[in-house]
Write an enzyme that holds these catalytic residues in place. Structure first.
Site, PDB file in Angstrom:
ATOM      1  N   GLU A  99      39.417  42.870 -11.423  1.00 26.83           N
ATOM      2  CA  GLU A  99      38.413  43.143 -10.090  1.00 26.83           C
ATOM      3  C   GLU A  99      37.237  42.208 -10.203  1.00 26.83           C
ATOM      4  OE1 GLU A  99      37.793  44.124  -7.422  1.00 26.83           O
ATOM      5  OE2 GLU A  99      37.329  46.269  -7.522  1.00 26.83           O
ATOM      6  N   ASP A 100      36.633  41.956  -9.025  1.00 23.28           N
ATOM      7  CA  ASP A 100      35.762  41.128  -8.743  1.00 23.28           C
ATOM      8  C   ASP A 100      34.248  41.794  -9.347  1.00 23.28           C
ATOM      9  OD1 ASP A 100      35.297  42.806  -6.714  1.00 23.28           O
ATOM     10  OD2 ASP A 100      34.837  41.695  -5.074  1.00 23.28           O
ATOM     11  N   ASP A 103      30.613  48.120  -9.614  1.00 20.13           N
ATOM     12  CA  ASP A 103      29.199  48.523  -8.784  1.00 20.13           C
ATOM     13  C   ASP A 103      28.788  50.018  -9.052  1.00 20.13           C
ATOM     14  OD1 ASP A 103      26.884  47.945  -7.431  1.00 20.13           O
ATOM     15  OD2 ASP A 103      27.962  48.470  -5.509  1.00 20.13           O
ATOM     16  N   LYS A 131      27.396  45.385 -12.383  1.00 24.11           N
ATOM     17  CA  LYS A 131      25.940  45.924 -12.251  1.00 24.11           C
ATOM     18  C   LYS A 131      25.877  47.391 -12.801  1.00 24.11           C
ATOM     19  CE  LYS A 131      25.820  44.111  -7.407  1.00 24.11           C
ATOM     20  NZ  LYS A 131      25.570  44.808  -6.027  1.00 24.11           N
ATOM     21  N   VAL A 153      25.633  39.971  -4.266  1.00 27.35           N
ATOM     22  CA  VAL A 153      25.959  38.758  -4.708  1.00 27.35           C
ATOM     23  C   VAL A 153      27.106  38.201  -3.897  1.00 27.35           C
ATOM     24  CG1 VAL A 153      25.033  38.573  -7.149  1.00 27.35           C
ATOM     25  CG2 VAL A 153      27.126  39.505  -6.662  1.00 27.35           C
ATOM     26  N   ASP A 159      32.255  38.724  -0.942  1.00 28.70           N
ATOM     27  CA  ASP A 159      31.658  38.548   0.671  1.00 28.70           C
ATOM     28  C   ASP A 159      30.816  39.406   0.843  1.00 28.70           C
ATOM     29  OD1 ASP A 159      33.312  41.059   0.487  1.00 28.70           O
ATOM     30  OD2 ASP A 159      33.326  40.838   2.557  1.00 28.70           O
ATOM     31  N   ARG A 165      32.904  33.993   1.061  1.00 32.52           N
ATOM     32  CA  ARG A 165      34.127  34.185  -0.282  1.00 32.52           C
ATOM     33  C   ARG A 165      34.309  32.639  -0.962  1.00 32.52           C
ATOM     34  NH1 ARG A 165      36.199  39.262  -0.410  1.00 32.52           N
ATOM     35  NH2 ARG A 165      36.572  40.216   1.578  1.00 32.52           N
TER      36      ARG A 165
HETATM   37  P1  IMP Z   1      32.139  50.116  -6.383  1.00 36.19           P
HETATM   38  O1  IMP Z   1      33.191  50.978  -5.983  1.00 36.19           O
HETATM   39  O2  IMP Z   1      30.763  50.592  -5.839  1.00 36.19           O
HETATM   40  O3  IMP Z   1      32.160  49.671  -7.962  1.00 36.19           O
HETATM   41  O4  IMP Z   1      32.270  48.715  -5.488  1.00 36.19           O
HETATM   42  C1  IMP Z   1      33.286  47.749  -6.021  1.00 36.19           C
HETATM   43  C2  IMP Z   1      33.541  46.859  -4.808  1.00 36.19           C
HETATM   44  O5  IMP Z   1      32.121  46.738  -3.909  1.00 36.19           O
HETATM   45  C3  IMP Z   1      33.771  45.524  -5.346  1.00 36.19           C
HETATM   46  O6  IMP Z   1      35.008  45.289  -5.611  1.00 36.19           O
HETATM   47  C4  IMP Z   1      33.261  44.608  -4.093  1.00 36.19           C
HETATM   48  O7  IMP Z   1      34.194  44.402  -3.046  1.00 36.19           O
HETATM   49  C5  IMP Z   1      32.092  45.317  -3.661  1.00 36.19           C
HETATM   50  N1  IMP Z   1      30.723  45.092  -4.199  1.00 36.19           N
HETATM   51  C6  IMP Z   1      29.900  45.594  -4.820  1.00 36.19           C
HETATM   52  N2  IMP Z   1      28.809  44.825  -4.972  1.00 36.19           N
HETATM   53  C7  IMP Z   1      28.939  43.822  -4.578  1.00 36.19           C
HETATM   54  C8  IMP Z   1      28.106  42.607  -4.227  1.00 36.19           C
HETATM   55  O8  IMP Z   1      26.984  42.332  -4.981  1.00 36.19           O
HETATM   56  N3  IMP Z   1      28.732  41.600  -3.468  1.00 36.19           N
HETATM   57  C9  IMP Z   1      29.988  41.742  -2.832  1.00 36.19           C
HETATM   58  N4  IMP Z   1      30.752  42.606  -3.064  1.00 36.19           N
HETATM   59  C10 IMP Z   1      30.214  43.798  -3.702  1.00 36.19           C
HETATM   60 MG    MG Z   2      34.126  43.247  -0.888  1.00 30.12          MG
END
Ligand code: IMP
Ligand code: MG
Length: 179
Positions: A99-100, A103, A131, A153, A159, A165
């Site tokens: 995964e990228d 969050d 994060k 970021v 993106d 990207r």
């Molecule tokens: P989560 O479900 O809140 O953990 O979010 C995960 C997804 O949100 C990641 O796979 C990203 O696609 C997107 N994401 C969260 N933070 C960022 C950021 O700082 N920049 C770009 N995409 C983010």
């Molecule tokens: Mg995204």
């Protein structure tokens, strides 16, 4: 476009490659003698994935999922949609989700739950960025590139509204771009 949307650079090309080499070595060691399915979560992890797999010296298979949790905004909608599922069974297979960025943890928590129901031999998470201050559950990564503060970021696959990207570095997006 070099690039007043970017407030500062967090990790350069060189720093990224150095860290990925270490991650690849760690995974190679941990999975020695095994075959592993590397599961790329599109679109954001495509660049990380392609660099990571080339630093893993194991018998690797590839698969891809497309998951969307954001729409075109800078914070999560809290809803995870699977836009493309795996192309095969993962029963009795060692799987690493790539995964990228981790969050709130919503996306990976959901993915982990539905993939566990498919009875993989093991299921681990490798995320390029984390994060931790944003987490709303207790999810942690098994493999992590870098921990970062709570800033939005872009680049290296990530993106904002589908742009940035292709930047070769990780940059902090200037808040004026989304406020
Ligand atoms: P989560 O479900 O809140 O953990 O979010 C995960 C997804 O949100 C990641 O796979 C990203 O696609 C997107 N994401 C969260 N933070 C960022 C950021 O700082 N920049 C770009 N995409 C983010
Ligand atoms: Mg995204």
């Amino acid at each position: 476009m070099k690039n007043n949307a970017i407030e500062k650079i967090l990790f350069t090309k060189e720093e990224i490659q150095k860290r990925i080499k270490e991650l690849g070595e760690q995974i190679t060691k941990d999975y020695a003698g095994k075959k592993v399915l590397m599961l790329c979560i599109l679109k954001g992890s495509v660049i990380f994935y392609s660099d990571l797999v080339r630093n893993i010296d194991l018998d690797c298979n590839f698969d891809f999922m497309v998951v969307s949790s954001y729409g075109n905004s800078a914070s999560t909608s809290g809803q995870v949609m699977i836009l493309k599922d795996l192309s095969g069974s993962i029963e009795d297979i060692d799987v690493i989700i790539v995964e990228d960025i981790l969050d709130t943890g919503t996306t990976l928590d959901y993915l982990k739950k539905i993939l566990m129901q498919r009875k993989p031999a093991s299921l681990k998470i490798c995320t390029f960025l984390d994060k931790p201050s944003r987490r709303t559950n207790n999810l942690t990564a098994d493999y992590l590139g870098f921990e970062i503060p709570d800033e939005f970021v872009v680049g290296y696959g990530m993106d904002y509204a589908e742009s940035y990207r292709n930047l070769p570095y990780i940059g902090v997006l200037s808040p004026k771009m989304y406020s």
